[in-house]
Design an enzyme around this catalytic site. Structure first.
Site, mmCIF file in Angstrom:
data_model
loop_
_atom_site.group_PDB
_atom_site.id
_atom_site.type_symbol
_atom_site.label_atom_id
_atom_site.label_comp_id
_atom_site.label_asym_id
_atom_site.label_seq_id
_atom_site.Cartn_x
_atom_site.Cartn_y
_atom_site.Cartn_z
ATOM 1 N N GLY A 1 0.859 -1.177 0.000
ATOM 2 C CA GLY A 1 0.000 0.000 0.000
ATOM 3 C C GLY A 1 0.891 1.221 0.000
ATOM 4 C CB SER B 1 4.286 -3.677 -2.315
ATOM 5 O OG SER B 1 4.241 -2.440 -2.964
ATOM 6 C CB ALA B 2 4.303 -0.571 1.515
ATOM 7 C CG HIS C 1 5.880 -2.176 -7.319
ATOM 8 N ND1 HIS C 1 4.811 -2.937 -7.722
ATOM 9 C CD2 HIS C 1 5.684 -1.923 -5.992
ATOM 10 C CE1 HIS C 1 3.989 -3.117 -6.683
ATOM 11 N NE2 HIS C 1 4.503 -2.521 -5.622
ATOM 12 C CD GLU D 1 4.507 -4.915 -10.717
ATOM 13 O OE1 GLU D 1 3.854 -5.531 -11.570
ATOM 14 O OE2 GLU D 1 4.155 -3.806 -10.252
#
Lengths: 235, 235
Positions: B90, B122-123, B159, B194
Site C-alpha cells: 500500500g 511492496s511497502a 516494483h 514484480e
C-alpha cells in the site's frame, strides 16, 4: 502588496526545448533587465553550474539576469539584491532539504508575500504549495519537515497524468491523490498536466495552458478544471 | 537465532490473482497451523477489515491463521502470541507512520532478529530495508523518520521497472535510484521486479523469481543480478 507567481507543471512538454513552452507565460513576470535569484537545489545528478547555465540559456530571449543561490555566500541576503525568485525542478525532497538548510523558507515566503514575483517549475512548483505531500519524487533525502513555502493554501501535483504502464501493478496518479484526500480531507490538491501552469496575480488565480487540471479535495475526486479557468476560490 | 524473511516486490504479477504468484515461495516460511500477525497499515483506501480478509483468503491454501494488528488492543503484545509477521503493501509512508505510532519498529526488529519469520510485499518489503528513501510511493503523511526496520542492511526498491510513459517528462526508475546514490553513495539499493523476491535464511540471501534484479551503489549503476543469484554479500 500584490503577490505574483507562475507555477509551471514541468520544464518541457513533449520533446520541445527546455522551458521553451513556458516563455510566453514567463514574459508576463520576467521583464528585460530584471534580476532573478535562481534556486538550483532540486538538481541532484546535474551540477549547479550546469543547471544555472541551462536556465540562463533557455531564458536568454527574455533579457533577464539569472544569478544562482549556489554562488552566493549568503542566499538569504541575496534576496535583497534581486527582482524575483526562480525555483527549478528536479528532486523535491532535496530541494526542500536545502531550502531549510539555507534558512530560505521564511525568507522566500516573506519576500513573495511582499510582492516579489516567484516562478517555479516541477519541484519548484511543488514547494510553493502547503507541503510536499503530493510530490511524485523519490524521498532520497529526509527534510526536517514536509511543510513547504505555502505561497498558495493548497497542494500542487505537477506532471499530472493518469497513464498506467501496461502490465504494471501500481496506483494511478488519481488513486495516489485519492489516498492523500483520505489522510487529509481538508487540503485541496490541484493536479496540473505537463505544459500547464497556475498563474497568480494578487487575489486572482488562473489555470494556464491548453490542458485541463484536476481538483481533489475530501470526497471530490478528479474534478476537471477547464483550461483558462478562474480558480481564485482556492485562495 | 537464524533470521528468515521473504521480501516480495509486489502482491501480484501481471493480472494473476492476489498473492497467487507468491504461494510457492510463501510455503517455505508459512507452515500449516502457524499463526501470523498481519500488519495492514499500508492500506489507505481499503478498510483494514477488508484488507485482512483479502489476505486470509489469498493464503487459505497454506492453512495458516492470520490475525490483524488493527484488531489487537496492543499490537506489540500480540507479537508474543504469533509465529510470524506479515506486512502488506500500500502506501509506505502511511505504513511507517503507523509502525512508529504503535511502537512496533523496535518490537518487530527484535522479534525478527530472534528468529521470527517476516514476510513483506511492496511497502512491506520497503520497510524491511534500512530506510524508506527508495520507495515509489507518494509521501501523503509524514512519519517521524525515514528510518525503517533495517532487517537487511540495504535499501529495497520494489516494483522495479524502467518503463517510461511515452511523451512524459519524468525520471526513469534507474535515474531516480542514481540520484539516491548521489546523496548516499554508501547505501546499496536492490531493485526487484514484480514477481521477484529476496529470500533470507540466516546468513544466506537469494534473489527468487525469474526476473533479474538490479544493484545500485555509489558509482555502480543498474548492475544486473541474475535470477536465483546468491546475494549474501549484501548482508
Amino acid at each position: 502588496m500584490s503577490q505574483s507567481m507562475l507555477l509551471l507543471s514541468s520544464s518541457r512538454v513533449g520533446d520541445t526545448p527546455y522551458l521553451s513552452h513556458a516563455l510566453p507565460m514567463l514574459e508576463k513576470l520576467v521583464k528585460p533587465g530584471s534580476r532573478w535569484l535562481f534556486i538550483p537545489y532540486a538538481g541532484v545528478s546535474i551540477s549547479y553550474d550546469d543547471y544555472q547555465q541551462r536556465v540562463a540559456e533557455a531564458l536568454g530571449s527574455l533579457g533577464c539576469q539569472v544569478c544562482s543561490a549556489h554562488e552566493c555566500p549568503d542566499p538569504v541576503a541575496a534576496l535583497d539584491e534581486v527582482d524575483g525568485i526562480m525555483v527549478g525542478g528536479g528532486n523535491t525532497f532535496h530541494l526542500l532539504h536545502e531550502l531549510y538548510r539555507h534558512n530560505l523558507i521564511d525568507a522566500i515566503r516573506d519576500k513573495v508575500k511582499n510582492g516579489m514575483p516567484y516562478v517555479g517549475w516541477s519541484a519548484g512548483s511543488n514547494v510553493a504549495g502547503k507541503s510536499i505531500r503530493t510530490t511524485n519524487d523519490m524521498p532520497i533525502i529526509e527534510p526536517p519537515s514536509f511543510d513547504a513555502l505555502a505561497l498558495v493554501p493548497f497542494q500542487i501535483n505537477p506532471h499530472y497524468s493518469d497513464y498506467q504502464a501496461p502490465g504494471h501493478n501500481g496506483e494511478t496518479r488519481a488513486q495516489r491523490l485519492q489516498e492523500f484526500t483520505c489522510v487529509d480531507p481538508l487540503s485541496p490538491v490541484v493536479g496540473i498536466c505537463e505544459g500547464s501552469a497556475i498563474f497568480r496575480q494578487g487575489d486572482a488565480l488562473v489555470l494556464k495552458g491548453d490542458k485541463s487540471g484536476y481538483l481533489f479535495e475530501g470526497t471530490t475526486q478528479k474534478e476537471e478544471i477547464q483550461p483558462g479557468s478562474d480558480i481564485s476560490f482556492l485562495l
